[in-house]
Design an enzyme around this catalytic site. Structure first.
Site, PDB file in Angstrom:
ATOM      1  N   CYS A 108      -4.234  -4.143   0.170  1.00  0.00           N
ATOM      2  CA  CYS A 108      -4.796  -3.072   0.339  1.00  0.00           C
ATOM      3  C   CYS A 108      -6.106  -3.086  -0.433  1.00  0.00           C
ATOM      4  O   CYS A 108      -6.159  -2.957  -1.706  1.00  0.00           O
ATOM      5  CB  CYS A 108      -4.097  -1.913  -0.013  1.00  0.00           C
ATOM      6  N   CYS A 111      -7.171   0.533  -2.050  1.00  0.00           N
ATOM      7  CA  CYS A 111      -6.435   1.274  -3.200  1.00  0.00           C
ATOM      8  C   CYS A 111      -5.196   0.278  -3.251  1.00  0.00           C
ATOM      9  O   CYS A 111      -5.285  -0.693  -3.755  1.00  0.00           O
ATOM     10  CB  CYS A 111      -6.293   2.707  -2.773  1.00  0.00           C
ATOM     11  N   SER A 112      -4.069   0.792  -2.659  1.00  0.00           N
ATOM     12  CA  SER A 112      -2.947   0.103  -3.206  1.00  0.00           C
ATOM     13  C   SER A 112      -1.654   0.573  -2.347  1.00  0.00           C
ATOM     14  O   SER A 112      -0.515   0.438  -2.581  1.00  0.00           O
ATOM     15  CB  SER A 112      -2.161   0.324  -4.596  1.00  0.00           C
ATOM     16  N   CYS A 113      -2.040   0.834  -1.051  1.00  0.00           N
ATOM     17  CA  CYS A 113      -1.147   1.053   0.037  1.00  0.00           C
ATOM     18  C   CYS A 113      -0.052   0.016   0.118  1.00  0.00           C
ATOM     19  O   CYS A 113      -0.442  -1.222   0.045  1.00  0.00           O
ATOM     20  CB  CYS A 113      -1.805   1.284   1.473  1.00  0.00           C
TER      21      CYS A 113
END
Lengths: 214, 88
Positions: A108, A111-113
């Site tokens: 991702c 962000c950090s999906c």
């Protein structure tokens, strides 16, 4: 805010600036009635209850049950529900399959999906700027650093989960696993293999080569 | 389709490296609340379709990309960022 309103102390010598900020935002959302403390606790508890062992069970079933594998690739949300996993938020889930010809890597970049409903919390490296940038620019070098040298003939598909869909890799079933039970197979499926930075473990001497996933 | 190359000040979910790049829509995930409204206090309505777009890595990074010519990157792009590829 009323004068009798009591908070737990936000500032604490052992608490980082970021943690203090998170707690302050949490308190504001509760004070403004956006969420209740119980709702926040519930989300945290459900998130912590999931580990890569959950995703591994889904993968192991897909390896041993072709019809399930088909359903998983066609509609992962429904297939996960069949296995007793309810996706907890709005995001959808898509499973991508690694084969002898195609390898998938998940990142991702924004962000950090992450598919927390099946894997729990992402590892710190997944959230790092280095991984999020390099996984798209030089994915083969990143994989090499994880110990995975992709054959030159292997087609590489990097999947950037930029929005409302979370991705999980269905890794290749390792050779030498014929006849193994779903439970033993699940022991070969690592978190990293479901992100696509590794392959599933191979059985060692007929026993499962389970390693910690942290 | 080609991704709009707009620089916008508001929150959006289109990575910089695919802006202005052309790719092929591989699937339509369905409609989701628009994050460009939701991130700024809006309702996210109307929902917008989210498309998985496949780009060739060599089209994104040019000769800097070290890998196979047919390696791809798949990114989920909201429909309002996609335009037909200009002819010519």
């Amino acid at each position: 805010m009323s004068s009798d309103h009591r908070h737990p102390p936000l500032l604490h010598a052992d608490r980082s600036v970021r943690a203090t900020r998170v707690l302050a935002i949490r308190q504001l959302l509760i004070d403004k009635g956006v969420v209740t403390a119980a709702e926040v606790d519930d989300v945290v508890a459900r998130s912590r209850a999931r580990t890569p062992a959950d995703g591994a069970k889904v993968v192991a079933r897909a390896w041993t049950d072709d019809a399930f594998r088909g359903r998983l690739l066609a509609d992962a949300r429904a297939a996960a529900r069949e296995q007793g996993y309810r996706l907890s938020h709005d995001a959808d889930l898509v499973v991508v399959e690694n084969t002898a010809e195609v390898h998938h890597l998940i990142v991702c970049t924004l962000c950090s999906c992450y598919p927390t409903s099946l894997l729990g919390q992402p590892p710190d490296w997944y959230k790092s700027f280095a991984y999020r940038q390099r996984a798209v620019i030089e994915p083969r070098a990143v994989l090499r650093e994880f110990g995975l040298e992709l054959p030159a003939a292997m087609h590489l598909r990097v999947v950037d989960s930029t929005a409302d869909v979370r991705y999980l890799v269905l890794p290749r079933r390792p050779p030498g696993t014929e006849g193994m039970s779903q439970d033993d197979l699940a022991g070969l499926v690592t978190r990293d293999s479901m992100i696509g930075v590794a392959e599933a473990h191979r059985p060692e001497g007929g026993r499962c080569a389970c390693r910690g996933t942290s | 389709m080609t991704v709009r190359a707009d620089e916008v000040a508001h929150h959006h979910r289109t990575p910089w490296f695919v802006k202005g790049k052309s790719g092929v829509v591989r699937r339509v995930h369905g409609a989701f609340p628009n994050p460009e409204s939701r991130a700024h206090g809006g309702s996210g309505m109307p929902k917008r379709r989210l498309c998985q777009v496949e780009f060739r890595q060599s089209d994104i990074w040019g000769p800097k990309y070290r890998g196979r010519a047919d390696d791809v990157l798949l990114a989920d792009i909201f429909e309002q960022w996609l335009e037909p590829v200009p002819r010519g």
